[in-house]
Design an enzyme around this catalytic site. Structure first.
Site, PDB file in Angstrom:
ATOM      1  N   GLU A  33     -12.049  -6.546   1.462  1.00 37.79           N
ATOM      2  CA  GLU A  33     -13.049  -6.549   2.540  1.00 37.79           C
ATOM      3  C   GLU A  33     -13.966  -5.335   2.487  1.00 37.79           C
ATOM      4  O   GLU A  33     -15.029  -5.319   3.101  1.00 37.79           O
ATOM      5  CB  GLU A  33     -12.361  -6.543   3.929  1.00 37.79           C
ATOM      6  CG  GLU A  33     -11.426  -7.701   4.201  1.00 37.79           C
ATOM      7  CD  GLU A  33      -9.986  -7.411   3.784  1.00 37.79           C
ATOM      8  OE1 GLU A  33      -9.760  -6.493   2.966  1.00 37.79           O
ATOM      9  OE2 GLU A  33      -9.083  -8.126   4.255  1.00 37.79           O
ATOM     10  N   PHE A 105       0.865  14.043   7.192  1.00 38.30           N
ATOM     11  CA  PHE A 105       0.813  13.904   8.648  1.00 38.30           C
ATOM     12  C   PHE A 105       2.190  13.982   9.311  1.00 38.30           C
ATOM     13  O   PHE A 105       2.301  13.723  10.495  1.00 38.30           O
ATOM     14  CB  PHE A 105       0.142  12.575   9.025  1.00 38.30           C
ATOM     15  CG  PHE A 105      -1.353  12.674   9.092  1.00 38.30           C
ATOM     16  CD1 PHE A 105      -1.965  13.337  10.152  1.00 38.30           C
ATOM     17  CD2 PHE A 105      -2.166  12.128   8.120  1.00 38.30           C
ATOM     18  CE1 PHE A 105      -3.338  13.448  10.233  1.00 38.30           C
ATOM     19  CE2 PHE A 105      -3.544  12.228   8.180  1.00 38.30           C
ATOM     20  CZ  PHE A 105      -4.132  12.891   9.246  1.00 38.30           C
ATOM     21  N   HIS A 135       7.813  11.894  -6.128  1.00 35.29           N
ATOM     22  CA  HIS A 135       7.278  10.738  -5.409  1.00 35.29           C
ATOM     23  C   HIS A 135       7.519   9.473  -6.218  1.00 35.29           C
ATOM     24  O   HIS A 135       7.780   9.544  -7.419  1.00 35.29           O
ATOM     25  CB  HIS A 135       5.766  10.884  -5.147  1.00 35.29           C
ATOM     26  CG  HIS A 135       5.448  11.836  -4.034  1.00 35.29           C
ATOM     27  ND1 HIS A 135       5.347  13.197  -4.223  1.00 35.29           N
ATOM     28  CD2 HIS A 135       5.218  11.621  -2.710  1.00 35.29           C
ATOM     29  CE1 HIS A 135       5.067  13.782  -3.065  1.00 35.29           C
ATOM     30  NE2 HIS A 135       4.984  12.851  -2.123  1.00 35.29           N
ATOM     31  N   LYS A 139       2.488   6.536  -7.108  1.00 31.12           N
ATOM     32  CA  LYS A 139       1.558   7.537  -6.537  1.00 31.12           C
ATOM     33  C   LYS A 139       0.518   7.926  -7.579  1.00 31.12           C
ATOM     34  O   LYS A 139       0.847   8.262  -8.714  1.00 31.12           O
ATOM     35  CB  LYS A 139       2.328   8.772  -6.063  1.00 31.12           C
ATOM     36  CG  LYS A 139       1.428   9.789  -5.376  1.00 31.12           C
ATOM     37  CD  LYS A 139       2.230  10.843  -4.642  1.00 31.12           C
ATOM     38  CE  LYS A 139       1.363  11.989  -4.125  1.00 31.12           C
ATOM     39  NZ  LYS A 139       0.358  11.584  -3.146  1.00 31.12           N
ATOM     40  N   THR A 146       0.606  17.854  -0.624  1.00 30.24           N
ATOM     41  CA  THR A 146       1.549  18.710   0.115  1.00 30.24           C
ATOM     42  C   THR A 146       2.016  19.871  -0.763  1.00 30.24           C
ATOM     43  O   THR A 146       2.103  21.015  -0.296  1.00 30.24           O
ATOM     44  CB  THR A 146       2.759  17.871   0.570  1.00 30.24           C
ATOM     45  OG1 THR A 146       2.264  16.784   1.348  1.00 30.24           O
ATOM     46  CG2 THR A 146       3.734  18.700   1.391  1.00 30.24           C
TER      47      THR A 146
HETATM   48  N1  LIG Z   1      -1.415  12.321   4.470  1.00 24.97           N
HETATM   49  C1  LIG Z   1      -0.218  11.718   4.498  1.00 24.97           C
HETATM   50  O1  LIG Z   1       0.621  11.963   5.361  1.00 24.97           O
HETATM   51  C2  LIG Z   1       0.071  10.681   3.447  1.00 24.97           C
HETATM   52  C3  LIG Z   1       1.301  10.009   3.433  1.00 24.97           C
HETATM   53  C4  LIG Z   1       1.476   8.990   2.496  1.00 24.97           C
HETATM   54  C5  LIG Z   1       0.466   8.672   1.608  1.00 24.97           C
HETATM   55  N2  LIG Z   1      -0.692   9.378   1.637  1.00 24.97           N
HETATM   56  C6  LIG Z   1      -1.834   9.045   0.768  1.00 24.97           C
HETATM   57  O2  LIG Z   1      -2.428   7.866   1.299  1.00 24.97           O
HETATM   58  C7  LIG Z   1      -3.004   7.112   0.241  1.00 24.97           C
HETATM   59  C8  LIG Z   1      -2.418   5.690   0.267  1.00 24.97           C
HETATM   60  O3  LIG Z   1      -1.042   5.760   0.003  1.00 24.97           O
HETATM   61  P1  LIG Z   1      -0.151   4.428  -0.107  1.00 24.97           P
HETATM   62  O4  LIG Z   1       1.185   4.914  -0.509  1.00 24.97           O
HETATM   63  O5  LIG Z   1      -0.293   3.613   1.129  1.00 24.97           O
HETATM   64  O6  LIG Z   1      -0.884   3.707  -1.342  1.00 24.97           O
HETATM   65  P2  LIG Z   1      -0.930   2.137  -1.719  1.00 24.97           P
HETATM   66  O7  LIG Z   1       0.341   1.470  -1.322  1.00 24.97           O
HETATM   67  O8  LIG Z   1      -1.370   2.100  -3.148  1.00 24.97           O
HETATM   68  O9  LIG Z   1      -2.086   1.564  -0.786  1.00 24.97           O
HETATM   69  C9  LIG Z   1      -3.432   1.835  -0.994  1.00 24.97           C
HETATM   70  C10 LIG Z   1      -4.235   0.825  -0.218  1.00 24.97           C
HETATM   71  O10 LIG Z   1      -5.600   1.167  -0.320  1.00 24.97           O
HETATM   72  C11 LIG Z   1      -6.336  -0.049  -0.359  1.00 24.97           C
HETATM   73  N3  LIG Z   1      -7.672   0.170  -0.874  1.00 24.97           N
HETATM   74  C12 LIG Z   1      -8.086   0.487  -2.117  1.00 24.97           C
HETATM   75  N4  LIG Z   1      -9.423   0.609  -2.141  1.00 24.97           N
HETATM   76  C13 LIG Z   1      -9.864   0.340  -0.871  1.00 24.97           C
HETATM   77  C14 LIG Z   1     -11.126   0.306  -0.245  1.00 24.97           C
HETATM   78  N5  LIG Z   1     -12.269   0.556  -0.931  1.00 24.97           N
HETATM   79  N6  LIG Z   1     -11.179   0.011   1.071  1.00 24.97           N
HETATM   80  C15 LIG Z   1     -10.068  -0.250   1.787  1.00 24.97           C
HETATM   81  N7  LIG Z   1      -8.835  -0.241   1.246  1.00 24.97           N
HETATM   82  C16 LIG Z   1      -8.742   0.059  -0.067  1.00 24.97           C
HETATM   83  C17 LIG Z   1      -5.483  -0.955  -1.230  1.00 24.97           C
HETATM   84  O11 LIG Z   1      -5.846  -2.289  -0.983  1.00 24.97           O
HETATM   85  P3  LIG Z   1      -5.502  -3.483  -2.014  1.00 24.97           P
HETATM   86  O12 LIG Z   1      -4.023  -3.515  -2.134  1.00 24.97           O
HETATM   87  O13 LIG Z   1      -6.093  -4.629  -1.308  1.00 24.97           O
HETATM   88  O14 LIG Z   1      -6.186  -3.106  -3.310  1.00 24.97           O
HETATM   89  C18 LIG Z   1      -4.101  -0.626  -0.670  1.00 24.97           C
HETATM   90  O15 LIG Z   1      -3.834  -1.425   0.460  1.00 24.97           O
HETATM   91  C19 LIG Z   1      -2.711   7.925  -1.039  1.00 24.97           C
HETATM   92  O16 LIG Z   1      -3.827   8.756  -1.318  1.00 24.97           O
HETATM   93  C20 LIG Z   1      -1.505   8.762  -0.664  1.00 24.97           C
HETATM   94  O17 LIG Z   1      -1.416   9.951  -1.427  1.00 24.97           O
HETATM   95  C21 LIG Z   1      -0.899  10.379   2.534  1.00 24.97           C
END
Ligand SMILES: NC(=O)c1ccc[n+]([C@@H]2O[C@H](COP(=O)([O-])OP(=O)(O)OC[C@H]3O[C@@H](n4cnc5c(N)ncnc54)[C@H](OP(=O)(O)O)[C@@H]3O)[C@@H](O)[C@H]2O)c1
Length: 228
Positions: A33, A105, A135, A139, A146
């Site tokens: 989307e 977070f 991790h 990842k 962190t």
């Molecule tokens: N700050 C914190 O506390 C924290 C904690 C955990 C993770 N993180 C970070 O958060 C990010 C996501 O982690 P995750 O473990 O959830 O990764 P993940 O399971 O790979 O999920 C990534 C998501 O991003 C979506 N995506 C990719 N391109 C997009 C776009 N242009 N617009 C909207 N959605 C898009 C993907 O959608 P599709 O599957 O449809 O391609 C997927 O749903 C990473 O950078 C991770 O390092 C941060």
């Protein structure tokens, strides 16, 4: 609040669940989307109070730019873009929106970073230090945001000019494990934070969006989590 959740992956899906539990209305956009930030036009965001982003490094800057241009507050959990922090800070000031980000977070991790800050005094004595982070295999960035935050905190708190070495492991389903090991000729100090699930990140991100409501400016979760 009306929240638009960007990303429905491992973490974004838990953030949406926690936001609904906290009685927010949640819309979700994944990569299909939101190609080229298509879901983030001013028209699409008209009724949205805050956007929360847990996506990927390749799209985060386009997402941030579109939200700022639409005048919307944003909470960013996505990591791997911190080389652009200054650029984003300027954009948020120009557009006069609210922006809050964190490499992590989880309140527990932020407490852990405070402990690391205190322990950094060891480097002024006869200790050397190392950082390890583990991790899950999926990842995308390494070292983790962190681990880099811990590296910076320890350097600043110890007054050292050198950064501790970070060793990253990517394996299995590990949610997120960070260790600071301080070693002297006579003993060894181990500090470790081990996330059991993604819920800690999700609760912090939703509470951060609640905190940001009605505010303008550029905020680091590290500076605000004590107020939640
Ligand atoms: N700050 C914190 O506390 C924290 C904690 C955990 C993770 N993180 C970070 O958060 C990010 C996501 O982690 P995750 O473990 O959830 O990764 P993940 O399971 O790979 O999920 C990534 C998501 O991003 C979506 N995506 C990719 N391109 C997009 C776009 N242009 N617009 C909207 N959605 C898009 C993907 O959608 P599709 O599957 O449809 O391609 C997927 O749903 C990473 O950078 C991770 O390092 C941060």
């Amino acid at each position: 609040m009306n929240i638009l959740m960007l990303g429905r992956g491992k973490t974004g899906s838990v953030v949406a669940e926690v936001a609904r539990e906290r009685r927010h209305h949640v819309g979700v956009a994944g990569s299909a989307e939101n190609a080229d930030a298509a879901a983030l036009s001013a028209k699409n965001l008209h009724d949205v109070d805050a956007v929360i982003d847990f996506t990927a490094p390749h799209c985060i800057l386009a997402n941030i730019t579109a939200c700022a241009q639409a005048g919307k507050n944003m909470v960013v959990g996505t990591t791997g873009w911190y080389g652009d922090l200054d650029r984003v800070r300027k954009l948020i000031a120009q557009q006069e929106t609210g922006f809050l980000y964190a490499a992590n977070f989880s309140v527990g991790v932020n407490l852990f970073l405070d402990v690391a800050r205190a322990a950094a005094a060891a480097l002024r004595h006869d200790y050397s230090g190392q950082i390890f982070e583990r991790h899950h295999a999926g990842k995308k960035d390494a070292p983790s945001g962190t681990a880099m935050a811990m590296q910076r905190i320890v350097r600043e708190a110890s007054g050292s000019r050198e950064d501790l070495e970070i060793t990253s492991f990517r394996e299995g389903e590990v949610v997120g494990l960070h260790e600071l090991v301080l070693e002297s000729p006579t003993d060894r100090i181990y500090l470790c934070h081990d996330a059991k699930s993604r819920r800690g990140f999700a609760e912090g991100a939703v509470r951060a969006a609640e905190w940001l409501a009605g505010k303008k400016g550029f905020f680091d979760f590290n500076d605000v989590w004590r107020e939640l």
